[in-house]
Design a protein around this motif. Structure first.
Motif, short mmCIF file in Angstrom:
data_model
loop_
_atom_site.label_atom_id
_atom_site.label_comp_id
_atom_site.label_asym_id
_atom_site.label_seq_id
_atom_site.Cartn_x
_atom_site.Cartn_y
_atom_site.Cartn_z
N ASP A 1 0.81 -1.21 0.00
CA ASP A 1 0.00 0.00 0.00
C ASP A 1 0.84 1.26 0.00
O ASP A 1 2.05 1.23 0.17
CB ASP A 1 -0.92 0.01 1.24
N LEU A 2 0.14 2.35 -0.17
CA LEU A 2 0.73 3.67 -0.04
C LEU A 2 0.18 4.24 1.26
O LEU A 2 -1.03 4.39 1.42
CB LEU A 2 0.31 4.48 -1.26
N GLN A 3 1.08 4.51 2.20
CA GLN A 3 0.69 5.03 3.51
C GLN A 3 0.99 6.51 3.57
O GLN A 3 2.11 6.93 3.30
CB GLN A 3 1.48 4.31 4.63
N TRP A 4 -0.02 7.27 3.94
CA TRP A 4 0.14 8.73 3.98
C TRP A 4 -0.34 9.25 5.33
O TRP A 4 -1.50 9.11 5.67
CB TRP A 4 -0.67 9.34 2.83
N LEU A 5 0.57 9.84 6.09
CA LEU A 5 0.17 10.60 7.27
C LEU A 5 0.02 12.04 6.81
O LEU A 5 1.01 12.72 6.53
CB LEU A 5 1.22 10.48 8.38
N ARG A 6 -1.22 12.47 6.69
CA ARG A 6 -1.50 13.77 6.05
C ARG A 6 -1.66 14.87 7.09
O ARG A 6 -2.46 14.76 8.01
CB ARG A 6 -2.80 13.64 5.23
N ASN A 7 -0.87 15.92 6.94
CA ASN A 7 -1.00 17.10 7.80
C ASN A 7 -2.21 17.92 7.38
O ASN A 7 -2.36 18.24 6.20
CB ASN A 7 0.24 18.00 7.69
N GLU A 8 -3.02 18.31 8.35
CA GLU A 8 -4.16 19.17 8.01
C GLU A 8 -3.68 20.55 7.58
O GLU A 8 -4.30 21.21 6.75
CB GLU A 8 -5.11 19.29 9.20
N VAL A 9 -2.57 20.99 8.17
CA VAL A 9 -1.97 22.28 7.81
C VAL A 9 -0.54 21.98 7.31
O VAL A 9 0.16 21.18 7.92
CB VAL A 9 -1.90 23.21 9.05
N PRO A 10 -0.10 22.61 6.22
CA PRO A 10 1.27 22.36 5.74
C PRO A 10 2.30 22.64 6.83
O PRO A 10 2.15 23.59 7.61
CB PRO A 10 1.41 23.34 4.57
N THR A 11 3.34 21.83 6.88
CA THR A 11 4.31 21.89 7.97
C THR A 11 4.88 23.29 8.17
O THR A 11 4.94 23.79 9.30
CB THR A 11 5.47 20.92 7.70
N SER A 12 5.31 23.94 7.09
CA SER A 12 5.99 25.22 7.27
C SER A 12 5.03 26.30 7.76
O SER A 12 5.40 27.15 8.57
CB SER A 12 6.67 25.66 5.97
N GLU A 13 3.79 26.22 7.31
CA GLU A 13 2.79 27.19 7.78
C GLU A 13 2.52 26.97 9.27
O GLU A 13 2.47 27.90 10.07
CB GLU A 13 1.50 27.01 6.96
N TRP A 14 2.37 25.70 9.63
CA TRP A 14 2.16 25.34 11.04
C TRP A 14 3.32 25.81 11.90
O TRP A 14 3.14 26.38 12.99
CB TRP A 14 1.99 23.83 11.16
N CYS B 1 2.05 28.18 14.88
CA CYS B 1 1.72 27.46 16.12
C CYS B 1 2.32 28.19 17.32
O CYS B 1 3.48 28.61 17.29
CB CYS B 1 2.26 26.03 16.05
N GLN B 2 1.55 28.34 18.38
CA GLN B 2 2.04 29.04 19.57
C GLN B 2 2.75 28.11 20.55
O GLN B 2 3.32 28.57 21.54
CB GLN B 2 0.88 29.77 20.27
N GLY B 3 2.70 26.82 20.31
CA GLY B 3 3.46 25.88 21.13
C GLY B 3 4.82 25.63 20.51
O GLY B 3 5.12 26.13 19.42
N GLY B 4 5.65 24.87 21.21
CA GLY B 4 6.99 24.62 20.73
C GLY B 4 7.16 23.29 20.01
O GLY B 4 7.99 23.15 19.11
N PHE B 5 6.36 22.30 20.44
CA PHE B 5 6.58 20.92 20.00
C PHE B 5 5.43 20.34 19.19
O PHE B 5 5.60 19.33 18.52
CB PHE B 5 6.77 20.01 21.22
N GLN B 6 4.26 20.95 19.31
CA GLN B 6 3.07 20.35 18.72
C GLN B 6 3.19 20.24 17.19
O GLN B 6 3.61 21.18 16.54
CB GLN B 6 1.81 21.15 19.06
N LYS B 7 2.76 19.10 16.69
CA LYS B 7 2.71 18.90 15.25
C LYS B 7 1.29 19.18 14.76
O LYS B 7 0.33 19.10 15.53
CB LYS B 7 3.08 17.45 14.90
N PRO B 8 1.15 19.48 13.47
CA PRO B 8 -0.20 19.67 12.95
C PRO B 8 -1.03 18.39 13.10
O PRO B 8 -0.49 17.29 13.13
CB PRO B 8 0.03 20.01 11.47
N THR C 1 8.67 24.08 16.34
CA THR C 1 8.10 25.25 15.66
C THR C 1 9.08 26.43 15.73
O THR C 1 10.06 26.41 16.48
CB THR C 1 6.80 25.69 16.36
N GLN C 2 8.77 27.47 14.98
CA GLN C 2 9.57 28.69 15.08
C GLN C 2 9.47 29.26 16.49
O GLN C 2 10.45 29.76 17.04
CB GLN C 2 9.08 29.71 14.05
N GLN C 3 8.31 29.12 17.10
CA GLN C 3 8.10 29.63 18.45
C GLN C 3 9.04 28.97 19.46
O GLN C 3 9.51 29.61 20.40
CB GLN C 3 6.62 29.39 18.85
#
Lengths: 385, 385
Positions: free
Chosen positions: A261-274, A278-285, B159-161
């Motif tokens: 299969d093709l496995q895709w973990l899809r970000n709801e928001v593009p990484t660089s925009e996130w 993002c106001q946190g330091g570690f959170q991923k989209p 993140t950048q933050q």
């Protein structure tokens, strides 16, 4: 034209397989009318019905019996026979690699002057539904910008006996290289088909690391694009069980092709925009876990030959135009050259420089290959791609 | 000694976490008797019971209140405070990296002259059962010779933050590097712990590729051993979701650590022996599919601190002697230096050359960091390893 008359030159493992497919009725609206090999025994034994036998390719090309030819000889002859076929106006399907080095690719491509003549290459892995789906995701923009690629393609295990089964195998004079020229043209073609050509490469090759051969059987290559995107391509014929895993890190998440299969973990928001917002330091989209089923490997060689026939008879677009075959050769040449000089190599590669270096290797080769002719039968190629 | 009196210097994310663990009774036969930070607010807020507060480390070291110290300051101070603590005869546990560059590591290690003084490093991932099991398989010879290693450790998303939360973060002056010095000391330590030190490295670093920082946040490194074994180490803080996948190709098969278990495709016959003796061309040795369960991540930081206490009180061997911490720093330095000079770097690295290069970067830095002090709280470090 209602029926295409096809010839095959080169009745080794692949040519023999194609003969069998014609005899088994895999291909419609065409006939296998001629076959050619310099080896009389192979010619005699071929499963090719009443196709006329030729021991000389030029004679077959000039016989008037064929409209199209499939070239399945050892690599170097792809260039010479391909040029000859195109000059005769024959529709031509050439096996991979289209040539051994870039300058030969250019010569071969230059012979394709008549756009009404179909010229295709056997990049059968372009028919694999996993890669087709990935290409759709990339080309449609679904994945966003690709930041990193990692392809570990080390499941090309070959024994010493494989290399001993033919004097031409894994020699500079016979194949122009090792795993990059024989096994990897497929993945290198898919790489450029999916991701385009990189700006440069730095590669590290193990020459005869796992086998008694004079060419590379172990490669790690770092590829970099003009925009800073980069990737790693790793291959060898010396590992068992080996791996075939393609990972892509893109703005819209991570895609992995490994297994069916093709496995895709899809970000709801593009990484660089996130990252910027993002106001946190570690959170991923937030992510979606997506599995795109793509069972099976598609029609492979049969699909490419059918497409070739339809391109001639119906004007259908080619899956793999031969012109595109220069890129995988250029990637392979660039990797070998980078390892040879211990430096980064920029693309486009200088074809003349590479050709001169390759010729020098051939002329100065002192490697004495141990050939075990009895090994030919043992090396059953029926399952090779 | 029946009860160990411990001090902690540096009450940032990790130091604060350690305080909380002492207060929660995680550690027996010891007492947190002193804490130290130059930030009065942190000192006041620390969850450290009646431990005496110091704003100056030297005063704490000379107070007679502690037998041992945990150093959890920003990186550069690991060296200066570590040397001071060792010179006072204090048992010392230093957080990772033990220093920022090799020459500082050597200075720090040179201060450990008294073998009755315990000197440990916070390589908590050595307590992870997956890596412990892998080390057993390697050291016992079960896997045979290792031919290739591939570690994709790109799940360090920041993140950048995160970078804006402190002026020292991701600066040459403040951390001495980026992802290699802050996030990756663990994996670089595991690499040398499991596989030993390579002979050379060629690395490619993206400086501020994903964030507004002056140091590397994207790295691909090719590592080669004297015997031709090689590997690739890939890391970044710019990808989401990212990957943490360690693949080892050995004579006795392929091991993958990704997620909870250790997956081993075990060859019944070592690959190279099979390659030499198999009469076929393509066949791989027979395989066993082995899953070695290793749920959980082990005791991590708590395990290292407990081991440190037992080393002092009972003479128990250290899980991570601080002396071994020089190797991960040397690997990080070698990667950065290789990318800087665009060449392969041989190990052992020349520490003086690297230190001079780093100092020059610090002196000539023109990068103006945007600091958002309000981001400090947002960057919750509680889940970081």
């Amino acid at each position: 034209m209602d029926e295409l008359r096809i010839g095959i030159v080169g009745l080794g493992n692949m040519g023999g397989t194609y003969c069998g497919q014609f005899s088994a009725g895999e291909y419609k609206r065409c006939r296998l009318t001629a076959i050619c090999d310099s080896d009389a025994q192979k010619l005699e034994a071929a499963n090719a019905g009443d196709a006329k036998r030729f021991s000389d390719a030029r004679e077959m090309f000039e016989s008037g019996l064929i409209d199209a030819v499939i070239i399945a000889t050892p690599h170097y002859a792809h260039t010479t026979l391909g040029i000859m076929a195109l000059e005769k106006g024959l529709h031509t399907l050439v096996d991979k690699p289209i040539s051994v080095h870039k300058a030969d690719c250019e010569r071969l491509i230059a012979a394709h002057t008549d756009s009404s003549v179909v010229f295709a290459a056997m990049f059968n892995q372009r028919t694999d539904p996993r890669y087709i789906k990935l290409k759709e995701l990339i080309d449609s923009g679904e994945l966003g910008k690709i930041n990193r690629i990692n392809w570990i393609i080390t499941d090309w295990f070959r024994t010493q006996q494989y290399y001993s089964s033919g004097g031409w195998r894994a020699t500079w004079a016979g194949e122009g290289g090792g795993v990059l020229l024989n096994q990897c043209p497929h993945q290198l073609d898919l790489w450029q088909w999916l991701f385009g050509m990189p700006a440069k490469v730095r590669a590290f090759c193990g020459v005869g690391r796992y086998h008694e051969i004079e060419v590379e059987d172990d490669v790690t290559a770092y590829l970099e694009y003009a925009d800073g995107s980069n990737g790693v391509f790793i291959t060898t014929t010396g590992e068992a069980p080996g791996t075939n895993r393609l990972e892509i890190a893109a703005e819209k998440g991570r895609v992995i092709i490994e297994g069916d299969d093709l496995q895709w973990l899809r970000n709801e928001v593009p990484t660089s925009e996130w990252s910027k917002t993002c106001q946190g330091g570690f959170q991923k989209p937030a992510q979606w876990e997506i599995t795109i089923p793509a069972k099976g490997r598609g029609p492979q060689h049969v699909g490419i030959i059918r497409n070739f026939i339809e391109a001639v008879l119906d004007g259908k677009p080619l899956i793999a135009p031969a012109e595109e075959g220069i890129h995988s050769v250029e990637l392979a040449n660039g990797m070998i050259h980078s390892a040879d000089i211990g430096q980064t190599v920029n693309f486009p590669l200088d074809g003349a420089t590479y050709e001169a270096a390759l010729k020098k290797k051939i002329e100065t080769s002192t490697f004495v290959k141990k050939v075990d002719e009895s090994a030919g039968k043992a090396a059953d190629m029926s399952s090779t791609y």
